[in-house]
Design a protein around this motif. Structure first.
Motif, PDB file in Angstrom:
ATOM      1  N   THR A  93      56.519  37.674  38.369  1.00  0.00           N
ATOM      2  CA  THR A  93      55.360  36.793  38.248  1.00  0.00           C
ATOM      3  C   THR A  93      55.763  35.362  38.579  1.00  0.00           C
ATOM      4  OG1 THR A  93      55.761  36.331  35.922  1.00  0.00           O
ATOM      5  CG2 THR A  93      54.368  38.242  36.445  1.00  0.00           C
TER       6      THR A  93
ATOM      7  N   ALA B  34      46.967  44.234  36.606  1.00  0.00           N
ATOM      8  CA  ALA B  34      47.266  43.765  35.246  1.00  0.00           C
ATOM      9  C   ALA B  34      47.772  42.322  35.254  1.00  0.00           C
ATOM     10  CB  ALA B  34      48.289  44.684  34.585  1.00  0.00           C
ATOM     11  N   GLU B  35      48.677  42.008  36.157  1.00  0.00           N
ATOM     12  CA  GLU B  35      49.230  40.651  36.210  1.00  0.00           C
ATOM     13  C   GLU B  35      48.194  39.644  36.705  1.00  0.00           C
ATOM     14  OE1 GLU B  35      51.896  39.723  34.752  1.00  0.00           O
ATOM     15  OE2 GLU B  35      52.669  41.721  34.357  1.00  0.00           O
TER      16      GLU B  35
ATOM     17  N   MET C  30      44.963  39.836  36.225  1.00  0.00           N
ATOM     18  CA  MET C  30      44.028  39.615  35.123  1.00  0.00           C
ATOM     19  C   MET C  30      44.631  38.698  34.048  1.00  0.00           C
ATOM     20  SD  MET C  30      41.374  41.016  36.147  1.00  0.00           S
ATOM     21  CE  MET C  30      40.855  42.231  37.334  1.00  0.00           C
ATOM     22  N   LYS C  31      45.950  38.731  33.932  1.00  0.00           N
ATOM     23  CA  LYS C  31      46.634  37.830  32.986  1.00  0.00           C
ATOM     24  C   LYS C  31      46.886  36.454  33.618  1.00  0.00           C
ATOM     25  CE  LYS C  31      50.103  40.652  32.070  1.00  0.00           C
ATOM     26  NZ  LYS C  31      51.328  41.210  31.473  1.00  0.00           N
ATOM     27  N   LYS C  32      46.532  36.334  34.910  1.00  0.00           N
ATOM     28  CA  LYS C  32      46.693  35.083  35.662  1.00  0.00           C
ATOM     29  C   LYS C  32      48.154  34.684  35.851  1.00  0.00           C
ATOM     30  CE  LYS C  32      42.188  33.283  34.192  1.00  0.00           C
ATOM     31  NZ  LYS C  32      41.376  33.976  35.059  1.00  0.00           N
ATOM     32  N   THR C  33      49.048  35.682  35.933  1.00  0.00           N
ATOM     33  CA  THR C  33      50.458  35.388  36.169  1.00  0.00           C
ATOM     34  C   THR C  33      50.822  35.520  37.643  1.00  0.00           C
ATOM     35  OG1 THR C  33      51.080  37.667  35.685  1.00  0.00           O
ATOM     36  CG2 THR C  33      51.140  36.094  33.842  1.00  0.00           C
TER      37      THR C  33
END
Length: 116
Positions: free
Chosen positions: A14, A47-48, A50-53
């Motif tokens: 990330t 997934a990443e 959506m976590k904004k990473t």
């Protein structure tokens, strides 16, 4: 593949943890990999994102690419092709085209103009 080993060991690189170049490298390797590889790692990109990473565009462009390769319509309108008959760029078909900009907005993306 080395990237698969890295992802298995540390997860998807990330921007926050490893830097912008490393996150982009993982995206580009996945983008150019075979279909099985893209499909395997698409959930990690989702997934990443959506976590904004990682940038949301990494996920949506990869998702649209996988859908089109599987003979399905894209969701986000990120993929186009050159239409030799009209000599213009044209979007690949979009699922529920009427609501594409709503889907894009939910993910923080700019709207696109749909030409008929």
């Amino acid at each position: 593949m080395l990237t698969a080993k890295i992802i298995a060991k540390i997860g998807l690189p990330t921007q926050e943890e490893y830097g912008e170049e490393e996150a982009m490298a993982a995206y580009l390797i996945t983008w150019h990999a075979d279909m099985e590889y893209r499909e395997r790692y698409l959930p990690l990109f989702e997934a990443e994102a959506m976590k904004k990473t990682i940038p949301m565009m990494y996920y949506v462009t990869l998702k649209d690419r996988v859908l089109i390769a599987n003979g399905e319509k894209q969701l986000y309108g990120t993929k186009s092709f050159y239409d030799t008959s009209t000599q213009k760029q044209k979007l690949f078909p979009i699922h529920d085209e009427e609501h594409v900009n709503e889907r894009r907005k939910k993910l923080g993306l700019e709207p696109i103009k749909i030409g008929k």
